[in-house]
Design a protein around this motif. Structure first.
Motif, PDB file in Angstrom:
ATOM      1  N   ALA A  45      29.452 -79.606  35.293  1.00 42.75           N
ATOM      2  CA  ALA A  45      30.290 -79.825  36.701  1.00 42.75           C
ATOM      3  C   ALA A  45      29.332 -78.924  37.640  1.00 42.75           C
ATOM      4  O   ALA A  45      30.421 -77.222  37.238  1.00 42.75           O
ATOM      5  N   GLU A  46      28.899 -78.976  38.650  1.00 43.23           N
ATOM      6  CA  GLU A  46      28.943 -77.723  39.503  1.00 43.23           C
ATOM      7  C   GLU A  46      29.818 -77.118  40.632  1.00 43.23           C
ATOM      8  O   GLU A  46      30.960 -78.367  41.461  1.00 43.23           O
ATOM      9  N   SER A  47      28.957 -76.451  41.363  1.00 42.08           N
ATOM     10  CA  SER A  47      30.172 -75.500  41.828  1.00 42.08           C
ATOM     11  C   SER A  47      29.268 -74.690  43.073  1.00 42.08           C
ATOM     12  O   SER A  47      27.921 -73.530  42.350  1.00 42.08           O
ATOM     13  N   GLY A  48      29.973 -74.286  43.626  1.00 39.47           N
ATOM     14  CA  GLY A  48      29.156 -73.203  44.789  1.00 39.47           C
ATOM     15  C   GLY A  48      28.820 -73.662  45.976  1.00 39.47           C
ATOM     16  O   GLY A  48      28.230 -72.646  46.253  1.00 39.47           O
ATOM     17  N   GLY A  49      28.236 -75.395  46.089  1.00 39.46           N
ATOM     18  CA  GLY A  49      27.176 -75.270  47.626  1.00 39.46           C
ATOM     19  C   GLY A  49      28.285 -75.165  48.580  1.00 39.46           C
ATOM     20  O   GLY A  49      29.693 -74.557  48.615  1.00 39.46           O
ATOM     21  N   GLY A  50      27.430 -75.206  49.874  1.00 43.97           N
ATOM     22  CA  GLY A  50      27.556 -74.709  50.985  1.00 43.97           C
ATOM     23  C   GLY A  50      27.154 -74.833  51.956  1.00 43.97           C
ATOM     24  O   GLY A  50      26.250 -75.108  52.107  1.00 43.97           O
ATOM     25  N   LEU A  51      27.651 -74.234  53.530  1.00 47.04           N
ATOM     26  CA  LEU A  51      27.333 -74.617  54.447  1.00 47.04           C
ATOM     27  C   LEU A  51      26.853 -73.381  54.528  1.00 47.04           C
ATOM     28  O   LEU A  51      27.236 -71.444  54.946  1.00 47.04           O
ATOM     29  N   VAL A  52      25.014 -72.617  54.486  1.00 43.06           N
ATOM     30  CA  VAL A  52      25.057 -70.587  55.312  1.00 43.06           C
ATOM     31  C   VAL A  52      23.851 -71.033  56.189  1.00 43.06           C
ATOM     32  O   VAL A  52      23.185 -72.419  56.197  1.00 43.06           O
ATOM     33  N   GLN A  53      24.066 -69.740  56.367  1.00 42.75           N
ATOM     34  CA  GLN A  53      22.189 -69.537  57.593  1.00 42.75           C
ATOM     35  C   GLN A  53      21.033 -69.410  57.052  1.00 42.75           C
ATOM     36  O   GLN A  53      21.442 -68.838  55.619  1.00 42.75           O
ATOM     37  N   ALA A  54      19.541 -70.166  57.554  1.00 41.05           N
ATOM     38  CA  ALA A  54      18.937 -69.218  57.134  1.00 41.05           C
ATOM     39  C   ALA A  54      18.957 -67.958  57.043  1.00 41.05           C
ATOM     40  O   ALA A  54      19.023 -66.836  57.762  1.00 41.05           O
ATOM     41  N   GLY A  55      18.379 -67.137  55.654  1.00 39.44           N
ATOM     42  CA  GLY A  55      17.644 -65.691  55.352  1.00 39.44           C
ATOM     43  C   GLY A  55      19.229 -65.660  54.471  1.00 39.44           C
ATOM     44  O   GLY A  55      19.292 -64.578  53.565  1.00 39.44           O
ATOM     45  N   VAL A 106      24.193 -78.287  49.812  1.00 35.08           N
ATOM     46  CA  VAL A 106      23.775 -76.826  50.130  1.00 35.08           C
ATOM     47  C   VAL A 106      23.215 -77.291  50.904  1.00 35.08           C
ATOM     48  O   VAL A 106      22.308 -77.670  51.240  1.00 35.08           O
ATOM     49  N   THR A 107      23.834 -76.368  51.849  1.00 38.76           N
ATOM     50  CA  THR A 107      23.238 -77.147  53.809  1.00 38.76           C
ATOM     51  C   THR A 107      22.885 -75.290  54.523  1.00 38.76           C
ATOM     52  O   THR A 107      23.068 -74.867  54.687  1.00 38.76           O
ATOM     53  N   VAL A 108      21.234 -75.571  54.988  1.00 37.07           N
ATOM     54  CA  VAL A 108      20.817 -74.359  55.298  1.00 37.07           C
ATOM     55  C   VAL A 108      20.569 -74.223  56.858  1.00 37.07           C
ATOM     56  O   VAL A 108      19.837 -75.582  57.038  1.00 37.07           O
ATOM     57  N   SER A 112       7.823 -73.866  44.790  1.00 34.65           N
ATOM     58  CA  SER A 112       8.615 -73.552  46.045  1.00 34.65           C
ATOM     59  C   SER A 112       9.697 -71.999  46.234  1.00 34.65           C
ATOM     60  O   SER A 112       9.945 -72.271  47.283  1.00 34.65           O
ATOM     61  N   VAL A 113      10.431 -72.228  44.908  1.00 32.38           N
ATOM     62  CA  VAL A 113      11.488 -71.211  44.945  1.00 32.38           C
ATOM     63  C   VAL A 113      10.822 -70.044  44.411  1.00 32.38           C
ATOM     64  O   VAL A 113      11.849 -69.304  44.219  1.00 32.38           O
ATOM     65  N   SER A 117      16.992 -65.274  50.476  1.00 31.28           N
ATOM     66  CA  SER A 117      16.436 -66.305  51.370  1.00 31.28           C
ATOM     67  C   SER A 117      16.038 -67.263  51.591  1.00 31.28           C
ATOM     68  O   SER A 117      15.856 -67.971  52.004  1.00 31.28           O
ATOM     69  N   LEU A 118      17.511 -68.532  52.164  1.00 36.12           N
ATOM     70  CA  LEU A 118      17.641 -70.133  51.838  1.00 36.12           C
ATOM     71  C   LEU A 118      16.535 -69.662  52.991  1.00 36.12           C
ATOM     72  O   LEU A 118      16.786 -69.419  54.382  1.00 36.12           O
ATOM     73  N   LYS A 119      16.562 -71.121  53.097  1.00 34.64           N
ATOM     74  CA  LYS A 119      15.871 -71.909  54.291  1.00 34.64           C
ATOM     75  C   LYS A 119      16.817 -72.885  54.239  1.00 34.64           C
ATOM     76  O   LYS A 119      16.598 -74.029  53.897  1.00 34.64           O
ATOM     77  N   PRO A 120      16.022 -73.493  55.914  1.00 32.66           N
ATOM     78  CA  PRO A 120      16.629 -74.928  55.786  1.00 32.66           C
ATOM     79  C   PRO A 120      15.603 -76.029  55.072  1.00 32.66           C
ATOM     80  O   PRO A 120      16.599 -77.293  54.718  1.00 32.66           O
ATOM     81  N   VAL A 121      14.923 -75.981  54.972  1.00 32.56           N
ATOM     82  CA  VAL A 121      14.125 -76.405  53.656  1.00 32.56           C
ATOM     83  C   VAL A 121      14.439 -77.206  52.372  1.00 32.56           C
ATOM     84  O   VAL A 121      14.360 -78.219  51.211  1.00 32.56           O
ATOM     85  N   ASP A 122      15.588 -75.924  52.169  1.00 35.30           N
ATOM     86  CA  ASP A 122      15.972 -75.959  50.300  1.00 35.30           C
ATOM     87  C   ASP A 122      17.791 -76.920  50.777  1.00 35.30           C
ATOM     88  O   ASP A 122      18.189 -76.968  49.900  1.00 35.30           O
ATOM     89  N   THR A 123      18.157 -77.157  52.234  1.00 34.63           N
ATOM     90  CA  THR A 123      18.957 -77.940  52.368  1.00 34.63           C
ATOM     91  C   THR A 123      18.720 -79.242  51.248  1.00 34.63           C
ATOM     92  O   THR A 123      17.132 -80.264  51.521  1.00 34.63           O
ATOM     93  N   ALA A 124      19.821 -79.797  50.464  1.00 30.14           N
ATOM     94  CA  ALA A 124      19.814 -81.498  49.665  1.00 30.14           C
ATOM     95  C   ALA A 124      20.882 -80.368  48.851  1.00 30.14           C
ATOM     96  O   ALA A 124      21.822 -79.867  48.740  1.00 30.14           O
TER      97      ALA A 124
END
Length: 119
Positions: free
Chosen positions: A5-15, A115-117, A63-64, A85-92
């Motif tokens: 069971a995964e948890s911790g995802g969300g919407l964040v900004q780049a960086g 996860v949405t960046v 890539s990571v 240092s999250l990037k928009p390309v990490d969105t998945a």
């Protein structure tokens, strides 16, 4: 098998940073390797990182590397993915998975966490 069971995802900004967790239950003593995968819209699922459950050795996708770390707490049967240092390309959608002793492939999967960046 194990249940994941995964948890911790969300919407964040780049960086920004985010930490994902994957809690395992069931035959956890039979886990050999645990890993994180991700799937972006319209793309195939790809490997992100893995950790040997007993020895702790790790592997990362190019890539990571340098941005993500993977760890596990054996007492809690939980694996973590620290993403910096999250990037928009990490969105998945991020999935955790397990390889059981003697199986040779990932055959236990969680339901995934988004996860949405944003840029």
């Amino acid at each position: 098998q194990v249940q994941l069971a995964e948890s911790g995802g969300g919407l964040v900004q780049a960086g920004d940073s985010l930490r994902l967790s994957c809690a395992a239950s069931g035959r956890t003593r039979s886990m050999f390797t645990m890993g994180w995968f991700r799937q972006a819209p319209g793309k195939e699922r790809e490997f992100v990182a893995s950790i040997n459950w007993s020895g702790g050795s790790t592997n990362f996708a190019d890539s990571v590397k340098g941005r993500f770390t993977i760890s596990r707490d054996m007492a809690r049967n939980t694996m973590y993915l620290q993403m910096n240092s999250l990037k928009p390309v990490d969105t998945a959608v991020y999935y955790c998975a397990a390889v059981m002793w003697g199986e040779g492939r990932y055959n236990c999967w969680g339901q995934g966490t988004q996860v949405t960046v944003s840029s």
